[in-house]
Design a protein around this motif. Sequence first.
Motif, PDB file in Angstrom:
ATOM      1  N   ALA A   8     -30.247 -41.402  -5.223  1.00 44.38           N
ATOM      2  CA  ALA A   8     -30.675 -42.510  -6.085  1.00 44.38           C
ATOM      3  C   ALA A   8     -29.506 -43.072  -6.881  1.00 44.38           C
ATOM      4  N   THR A   9     -28.605 -42.189  -7.332  1.00 48.15           N
ATOM      5  CA  THR A   9     -27.435 -42.624  -8.106  1.00 48.15           C
ATOM      6  C   THR A   9     -26.484 -43.448  -7.248  1.00 48.15           C
ATOM      7  N   ILE A  10     -26.159 -42.972  -6.051  1.00 55.03           N
ATOM      8  CA  ILE A  10     -25.226 -43.692  -5.173  1.00 55.03           C
ATOM      9  C   ILE A  10     -25.841 -45.017  -4.709  1.00 55.03           C
ATOM     10  N   GLN A  11     -27.153 -45.040  -4.431  1.00 53.62           N
ATOM     11  CA  GLN A  11     -27.824 -46.293  -4.042  1.00 53.62           C
ATOM     12  C   GLN A  11     -27.740 -47.318  -5.170  1.00 53.62           C
ATOM     13  N   CYS A  12     -27.912 -46.869  -6.420  1.00 57.71           N
ATOM     14  CA  CYS A  12     -27.821 -47.780  -7.568  1.00 57.71           C
ATOM     15  C   CYS A  12     -26.407 -48.342  -7.683  1.00 57.71           C
ATOM     16  N   GLU A  52     -18.744 -46.290 -18.506  1.00 59.10           N
ATOM     17  CA  GLU A  52     -19.904 -46.027 -19.367  1.00 59.10           C
ATOM     18  C   GLU A  52     -20.810 -47.254 -19.504  1.00 59.10           C
ATOM     19  N   SER A  53     -22.067 -47.008 -19.667  1.00 62.79           N
ATOM     20  CA  SER A  53     -23.085 -48.014 -20.021  1.00 62.79           C
ATOM     21  C   SER A  53     -23.370 -49.044 -18.928  1.00 62.79           C
ATOM     22  N   THR A  54     -23.251 -48.677 -17.680  1.00 66.76           N
ATOM     23  CA  THR A  54     -23.701 -49.579 -16.619  1.00 66.76           C
ATOM     24  C   THR A  54     -25.212 -49.416 -16.442  1.00 66.76           C
ATOM     25  N   VAL A  55     -25.780 -50.266 -15.573  1.00 68.24           N
ATOM     26  CA  VAL A  55     -27.226 -50.169 -15.320  1.00 68.24           C
ATOM     27  C   VAL A  55     -27.588 -48.874 -14.603  1.00 68.24           C
ATOM     28  N   CYS A  56     -26.585 -48.152 -14.088  1.00 71.88           N
ATOM     29  CA  CYS A  56     -26.847 -46.901 -13.372  1.00 71.88           C
ATOM     30  C   CYS A  56     -26.628 -45.664 -14.253  1.00 71.88           C
ATOM     31  N   GLU A  57     -26.372 -45.880 -15.541  1.00 69.17           N
ATOM     32  CA  GLU A  57     -26.025 -44.763 -16.430  1.00 69.17           C
ATOM     33  C   GLU A  57     -27.129 -43.713 -16.510  1.00 69.17           C
ATOM     34  N   THR A  58     -28.379 -44.138 -16.592  1.00 68.87           N
ATOM     35  CA  THR A  58     -29.473 -43.166 -16.720  1.00 68.87           C
ATOM     36  C   THR A  58     -29.560 -42.275 -15.482  1.00 68.87           C
ATOM     37  N   LEU A  59     -29.496 -42.871 -14.295  1.00 67.57           N
ATOM     38  CA  LEU A  59     -29.548 -42.089 -13.057  1.00 67.57           C
ATOM     39  C   LEU A  59     -28.313 -41.197 -12.930  1.00 67.57           C
ATOM     40  N   LEU A  60     -27.156 -41.746 -13.300  1.00 68.47           N
ATOM     41  CA  LEU A  60     -25.907 -40.977 -13.221  1.00 68.47           C
ATOM     42  C   LEU A  60     -25.964 -39.746 -14.120  1.00 68.47           C
ATOM     43  N   CYS A  61     -26.469 -39.937 -15.353  1.00 64.70           N
ATOM     44  CA  CYS A  61     -26.550 -38.820 -16.295  1.00 64.70           C
ATOM     45  C   CYS A  61     -27.574 -37.770 -15.849  1.00 64.70           C
ATOM     46  N   LYS A  62     -28.689 -38.217 -15.309  1.00 65.52           N
ATOM     47  CA  LYS A  62     -29.712 -37.260 -14.849  1.00 65.52           C
ATOM     48  C   LYS A  62     -29.137 -36.352 -13.774  1.00 65.52           C
ATOM     49  N   ALA A  85     -24.194 -48.677  -5.313  1.00 63.78           N
ATOM     50  CA  ALA A  85     -23.929 -49.580  -4.187  1.00 63.78           C
ATOM     51  C   ALA A  85     -24.575 -50.943  -4.415  1.00 63.78           C
ATOM     52  N   THR A  86     -25.727 -50.965  -5.095  1.00 63.06           N
ATOM     53  CA  THR A  86     -26.459 -52.215  -5.321  1.00 63.06           C
ATOM     54  C   THR A  86     -25.914 -53.005  -6.505  1.00 63.06           C
ATOM     55  N   HIS A  87     -25.573 -52.322  -7.581  1.00 58.65           N
ATOM     56  CA  HIS A  87     -25.266 -53.016  -8.842  1.00 58.65           C
ATOM     57  C   HIS A  87     -23.794 -52.970  -9.263  1.00 58.65           C
ATOM     58  N   LEU A  88     -23.040 -51.953  -8.846  1.00 54.96           N
ATOM     59  CA  LEU A  88     -21.646 -51.835  -9.285  1.00 54.96           C
ATOM     60  C   LEU A  88     -20.743 -52.268  -8.135  1.00 54.96           C
ATOM     61  N   THR A  89     -20.512 -53.568  -8.061  1.00 52.42           N
ATOM     62  CA  THR A  89     -19.854 -54.154  -6.883  1.00 52.42           C
ATOM     63  C   THR A  89     -18.428 -54.651  -7.141  1.00 52.42           C
ATOM     64  N   SER A  90     -17.873 -54.326  -8.311  1.00 48.73           N
ATOM     65  CA  SER A  90     -16.490 -54.735  -8.595  1.00 48.73           C
ATOM     66  C   SER A  90     -15.675 -53.528  -9.069  1.00 48.73           C
ATOM     67  N   THR A  91     -14.370 -53.573  -8.829  1.00 50.24           N
ATOM     68  CA  THR A  91     -13.492 -52.433  -9.126  1.00 50.24           C
ATOM     69  C   THR A  91     -13.479 -52.089 -10.610  1.00 50.24           C
ATOM     70  N   ASP A  92     -13.607 -53.108 -11.494  1.00 49.24           N
ATOM     71  CA  ASP A  92     -13.530 -52.846 -12.929  1.00 49.24           C
ATOM     72  C   ASP A  92     -14.764 -52.099 -13.463  1.00 49.24           C
ATOM     73  N   GLN A  93     -15.718 -51.829 -12.624  1.00 47.49           N
ATOM     74  CA  GLN A  93     -16.878 -51.042 -13.037  1.00 47.49           C
ATOM     75  C   GLN A  93     -16.691 -49.543 -12.744  1.00 47.49           C
ATOM     76  N   TYR A  94     -15.477 -49.182 -12.289  1.00 45.03           N
ATOM     77  CA  TYR A  94     -15.178 -47.782 -11.984  1.00 45.03           C
ATOM     78  C   TYR A  94     -13.916 -47.340 -12.738  1.00 45.03           C
ATOM     79  N   MET A  95     -13.831 -46.052 -12.940  1.00 46.41           N
ATOM     80  CA  MET A  95     -12.662 -45.429 -13.589  1.00 46.41           C
ATOM     81  C   MET A  95     -12.317 -44.169 -12.803  1.00 46.41           C
TER      82      MET A  95
END
Length: 240
Positions: free
Chosen positions: A176-180, A207-217, A182-192
């Motif tokens: 679920a985290t990787i699918q999120c 921090e604080s992307t739309v996938c943060e909740t799934l990532l933290c879980k 792939a769908t929403h984090l489509t630019s390099t500046d959204q990764y570290m």
Amino acid sequence: MSRNKVLAIMMALGLSASLYACGSDDDTNPGGEAGAAGNAGKGGSGGKAGAGTGGGTAGKGGTPSAGGSDVGDSGAGGTGATGATGDSGAGGMGATGGEPDLAAGSGGEGGAPPAQTLTEACTTQCDPAHTVATCSTTLAACIAQCTVYPVQLQQSVTDGFLSDADAATLNQEYLATIQCQATHLTSTDQYMCAADGTMVSATSPVESTVCETLLCKWTCDDGNFGTAGADVNVYTRCGC
């Protein structure tokens, strides 16, 4: 007897006969008139008989009127036919109502793309993620590292460190985290860059992307189960 007496008797008889004859004529004329009156009376009786017959006939005529209720019965039959038509109409409506529902369902299915597999999601999210300047890697290496997590979990199950149920939960949360991503984090500046030793990727979402909740879980559960696949920096950030 003397002739004079005979003549007197004959005269008396003649006078009586004459008087009788006059009386008879008078009686005959009144009798005739009475007879005419009697005929009129019969005519009157005939009229009564006619009235009686007419009345009787009229009475019978009323009976066919009652028979006219047969027409009413036929009308009632017509009403029944109308009811049947109404039932048929209701059926038609049901059929019509069914078609839009089916069309809407088909549209819904057609509008929802099938969920990506883990390999597909890793391939999509690695395209921007692998090019972070300070920790760049190749696309192929990123995909290989991203898709290895289920293999690591299965090894933990085989070694007796993880139950099948816990492995299934972690696999679902990771997918679920990787699918999120792939769908929403489509630019390099959204990764570290991820912390050194992170097993599943050289990079992690900021921090604080739309996938943060799934990532933290997933990150917290992975760390708490001791499988150590997630980024420890994200583990700390999420307050696990």
